[in-house]
Design a protein around this motif. Structure first.
Motif, PDB file in Angstrom:
ATOM      1  N   GLY A 268       0.784  -1.213   0.000  1.00  0.00           N
ATOM      2  CA  GLY A 268       0.000   0.000   0.000  1.00  0.00           C
ATOM      3  C   GLY A 268       0.819   1.267   0.000  1.00  0.00           C
ATOM      4  N   VAL A 269       2.144   1.150  -0.057  1.00  0.00           N
ATOM      5  CA  VAL A 269       3.003   2.335  -0.111  1.00  0.00           C
ATOM      6  C   VAL A 269       3.026   2.849  -1.547  1.00  0.00           C
ATOM      7  CG1 VAL A 269       5.336   3.221   0.211  1.00  0.00           C
ATOM      8  CG2 VAL A 269       4.413   1.533   1.809  1.00  0.00           C
ATOM      9  N   GLY A 270       2.819   4.159  -1.710  1.00  0.00           N
ATOM     10  CA  GLY A 270       2.795   4.752  -3.034  1.00  0.00           C
ATOM     11  C   GLY A 270       4.101   5.453  -3.358  1.00  0.00           C
ATOM     12  N   TYR A 271       4.633   5.185  -4.567  1.00  0.00           N
ATOM     13  CA  TYR A 271       5.854   5.832  -5.037  1.00  0.00           C
ATOM     14  C   TYR A 271       5.481   6.702  -6.231  1.00  0.00           C
ATOM     15  CZ  TYR A 271       8.168   2.365  -2.096  1.00  0.00           C
ATOM     16  OH  TYR A 271       8.566   1.601  -1.020  1.00  0.00           O
ATOM     17  N   ALA A 272       5.924   7.965  -6.182  1.00  0.00           N
ATOM     18  CA  ALA A 272       5.522   8.900  -7.219  1.00  0.00           C
ATOM     19  C   ALA A 272       6.655   9.863  -7.546  1.00  0.00           C
ATOM     20  CB  ALA A 272       4.281   9.678  -6.778  1.00  0.00           C
ATOM     21  N   THR A 273       6.544  10.438  -8.740  1.00  0.00           N
ATOM     22  CA  THR A 273       7.445  11.525  -9.139  1.00  0.00           C
ATOM     23  C   THR A 273       6.612  12.679  -9.674  1.00  0.00           C
ATOM     24  OG1 THR A 273       7.721  10.556 -11.351  1.00  0.00           O
ATOM     25  CG2 THR A 273       9.387  10.012  -9.691  1.00  0.00           C
ATOM     26  N   GLN A 274       7.153  13.868  -9.607  1.00  0.00           N
ATOM     27  CA  GLN A 274       6.467  15.064 -10.091  1.00  0.00           C
ATOM     28  C   GLN A 274       7.338  15.788 -11.111  1.00  0.00           C
ATOM     29  OE1 GLN A 274       6.083  17.102  -6.244  1.00  0.00           O
ATOM     30  NE2 GLN A 274       7.683  18.583  -6.878  1.00  0.00           N
ATOM     31  N   TYR A 275       6.651  16.449 -12.081  1.00  0.00           N
ATOM     32  CA  TYR A 275       7.378  17.190 -13.110  1.00  0.00           C
ATOM     33  C   TYR A 275       6.501  18.354 -13.554  1.00  0.00           C
ATOM     34  CZ  TYR A 275      10.897  17.756 -16.759  1.00  0.00           C
ATOM     35  OH  TYR A 275      11.936  18.224 -17.531  1.00  0.00           O
ATOM     36  N   PRO A 276       7.117  19.515 -13.821  1.00  0.00           N
ATOM     37  CA  PRO A 276       6.306  20.690 -14.186  1.00  0.00           C
ATOM     38  C   PRO A 276       5.545  20.490 -15.495  1.00  0.00           C
ATOM     39  CG  PRO A 276       8.538  21.340 -13.563  1.00  0.00           C
ATOM     40  CD  PRO A 276       8.546  19.844 -13.694  1.00  0.00           C
ATOM     41  N   LYS A 277       4.376  21.056 -15.536  1.00  0.00           N
ATOM     42  CA  LYS A 277       3.521  21.167 -16.724  1.00  0.00           C
ATOM     43  C   LYS A 277       2.915  19.841 -17.180  1.00  0.00           C
ATOM     44  CE  LYS A 277       5.613  25.353 -18.585  1.00  0.00           C
ATOM     45  NZ  LYS A 277       6.201  26.024 -19.767  1.00  0.00           N
ATOM     46  N   GLU A 278       3.751  18.909 -17.699  1.00  0.00           N
ATOM     47  CA  GLU A 278       3.176  17.673 -18.239  1.00  0.00           C
ATOM     48  C   GLU A 278       4.149  16.521 -18.076  1.00  0.00           C
ATOM     49  OE1 GLU A 278       2.336  18.504 -22.304  1.00  0.00           O
ATOM     50  OE2 GLU A 278       4.448  18.557 -22.915  1.00  0.00           O
ATOM     51  N   CYS A 279       3.622  15.320 -18.350  1.00  0.00           N
ATOM     52  CA  CYS A 279       4.422  14.113 -18.172  1.00  0.00           C
ATOM     53  C   CYS A 279       5.470  13.996 -19.273  1.00  0.00           C
ATOM     54  CB  CYS A 279       3.534  12.873 -18.163  1.00  0.00           C
ATOM     55  SG  CYS A 279       2.244  12.908 -16.884  1.00  0.00           S
ATOM     56  N   GLN A 280       6.521  13.232 -18.988  1.00  0.00           N
ATOM     57  CA  GLN A 280       7.612  12.997 -19.927  1.00  0.00           C
ATOM     58  C   GLN A 280       7.706  11.501 -20.230  1.00  0.00           C
ATOM     59  OE1 GLN A 280       9.299  15.833 -21.072  1.00  0.00           O
ATOM     60  NE2 GLN A 280       7.724  16.845 -19.829  1.00  0.00           N
ATOM     61  N   ASN A 281       8.481  11.174 -21.236  1.00  0.00           N
ATOM     62  CA  ASN A 281       8.636   9.759 -21.575  1.00  0.00           C
ATOM     63  C   ASN A 281       9.429   9.049 -20.478  1.00  0.00           C
ATOM     64  OD1 ASN A 281      11.439  10.172 -22.036  1.00  0.00           O
ATOM     65  ND2 ASN A 281      10.997  10.824 -24.137  1.00  0.00           N
ATOM     66  N   THR A 282       9.515   7.741 -20.580  1.00  0.00           N
ATOM     67  CA  THR A 282      10.087   6.926 -19.498  1.00  0.00           C
ATOM     68  C   THR A 282      11.584   7.153 -19.311  1.00  0.00           C
ATOM     69  OG1 THR A 282      10.319   5.100 -21.076  1.00  0.00           O
ATOM     70  CG2 THR A 282       8.335   5.136 -19.681  1.00  0.00           C
TER      71      THR A 282
END
Length: 504
Positions: A268-282
């Motif tokens: 149940g632990v969530g791992y996330a990343t954030q980036y300005p404006k919009e998502c980027q490729n992998t």
């Protein structure tokens, strides 16, 4: 010869018309909902109408061309090709072409892909720069980005001035809950011990409690509140575009839109990343790693969102409902009981009628028996009057004597009721008398001198029914030949009583 040449010319004209590009002559338009100012997660604010959108800046060959608008040049399904006004590079005129694959979410929200490959000579812009002499007649020549597109490589168009609370969508289920969180900007780990994120009070909104931890802006939001605007799911990975509820942004530390890539593990632990404006490729970001200026987060579940419960009706409504249920149940029970009673009475009536019918049938069968068992004087109270209905022919010396020529005589002195022309039967339907004489044509014939005659055919053409037992008739018809009463009386007194043995 002229006819042949004329036909060839016509064929060429047809080919030219078919192959002609669908240029900006009114046949190519952008979706009608794209009319106004929209915020692009990739390019900021853009003005759209049904024929053009922009403005854009293109830099190529060390020259910058600003304020370019793309006019609708060609449309093929969801692919829209825009062509800029001509501009001069060195000494030649050129067009810039762009291809967008547009998808409508609502009249206020679209997501789209840049379907043109990056142009290295234009600082990686997704455009094609071609001489004005080049004819573009197919979408494939401009929309050449390989598909399927990389995960998360979409942009959004959001109508400016739209209420975000109205346009927001429910956040992914994996994001709903109450969490403790930590944020790592690549150099420092923030909010390690004291932090709180609420995605339960409003499942369309993330609410960070900055009183617990205010060392940095989570998800580039100064106020700590962001709405889920649009998301795509790939396997267990969620790509979410969040809309910052801040009154204003500076596009440096705060941004209008933010991309978050989220994945939960089995605990149940969530791992996330954030980036300005919009998502980027992998290669730029995934759920555990992200390039600068991105940051990573870890969400530890504190408690899940409470399960929605059904609202209990008001007490009055409960009472009314209960009463209606009781009344309905009672009526239903009464109807079932009444139906059962009707069925039961019907069965009893049927059984009773069946028994009565059976008794009648037995009685009819008993009446059909016509055995003659002469008896002596019986109890006159048990005797019943019997009038034969069938005319039974008798025979004497091969001479048939019909019933209508028969007369019977009884001794009135024996206590029986009756006399000439009458017959008396006992309870077995048998003739009972002291003396029975049969008179025909003035001749007295005793009972033992009679035999049954063959039954003649009826006058109607059918066969006269054959009786099973013979009972001497005792009815005097109107055609009986009269004889002297005195003679009959004397004969009756002198003739011995005879009995006829019934047949087996």
């Amino acid at each position: 010869m002229w006819t042949l040449r004329r036909n060839n010319v016509l064929a060429v004209i047809v080919i030219i018309i078919i192959a002609a590009p669908r240029d900006c002559d009114g046949t190519c338009t952008y979706p009608s909902a794209l009319d106004g100012v929209f915020y692009s997660s990739h390019d900021g604010y853009i003005t759209w109408n049904t024929t053009t959108f922009g403005q854009y800046t293109v830099t190529t060959f060390s020259q910058t061309f600003a304020n370019l608008e793309y006019e609708c040049h060609l449309n093929d399904g969801n692919y829209y090709i825009g062509r800029s006004a001509s501009f001069t590079i060195y000494t030649g005129p050129f067009y810039a072409y762009i291809c967008l694959e547009l998808h409508r979410v609502s009249d206020n929200l679209f997501y789209y892909y840049y379907a043109t490959t990056e142009l290295s000579g234009a600082n990686g812009a997704r455009v094609k720069i071609l001489p004005t002499s080049t004819s573009v007649t197919s979408a494939a020549s401009i929309c050449d980005e390989p598909t399927p597109y990389d995960d998360g490589t979409f942009s959004i168009l959001y109508r400016n001035g739209t209420s975000i609370s109205t346009e927001a969508t429910t956040c992914p289920t994996a994001l709903q809950g109450n969490y403790f969180y930590t944020l790592n900007d690549g150099t420092t780990k923030h909010c390690n011990n004291d932090s709180y994120l609420d995605v339960c009070t409003d499942t369309k909104r993330l609410i960070f409690n900055y009183t617990e931890c205010n060392t940095t802006n989570a998800l580039y939001s100064a106020g700590g509140q962001l709405y889920c605007l649009y998301s795509q799911n790939t396997s267990s990975t969620h790509y979410v575009i969040l809309y910052n509820a801040d009154a204003s942004v500076d596009d440096s530390t705060t941004y209008q839109t933010v991309c978050m890539v989220l994945q939960k593990d089995s605990s149940g632990v969530g791992y996330a990343t954030q980036y300005p404006k919009e998502c980027q490729n992998t290669t730029v970001m995934n759920s555990t790693a992200v390039a600068s200026p991105g940051a990573s987060l870890i969400f530890t579940l504190n408690d899940s969102c409470p399960v929605a419960t059904t609202v209990t009706p008001a007490p009055v409504e409960q009472t009314n409902t209960a009463s209606a249920s009781v009344i309905g149940g009672t009526l239903g029970t009464l109807i079932i009981i009444a139906a059962a009673v009707v069925i039961f009475l019907g069965v009893l009536w049927w059984i009773k009628n069946k028994k009565t019918s059976s008794k009648v049938d037995k009685a009819d069968k008993a009446e059909d028996k016509e055995e003659i068992i002469p008896q002596g004087h019986g109890d006159i109270n048990s005797r019943t009057l019997f009038t034969p209905t069938n005319k039974i022919p008798l025979e004497r010396d091969n001479e048939i004597i019909s019933q209508r020529h028969i007369r019977t005589s009884f001794d009135d002195a024996d206590g029986t009721a009756g006399g000439e022309g009458e017959s008396i039967t006992n309870e077995y339907g048998e003739i009972q008398a002291d003396e029975i004489m049969i008179v025909s044509e003035g001749t007295t014939v005793s009972n033992d001198q009679m035999t049954e005659a063959s039954l003649p055919m009826s006058s109607e053409g059918g066969e006269t029914p054959q009786p099973t037992e013979v009972t001497p008739p005792g009815v005097v018809n109107e055609d009986v030949v009269e004889t002297s009463p005195r003679v009959v009386k004397e004969d009756a007194e002198s003739a011995p009583a005879t009995a006829r043995t019934p047949r087996d």
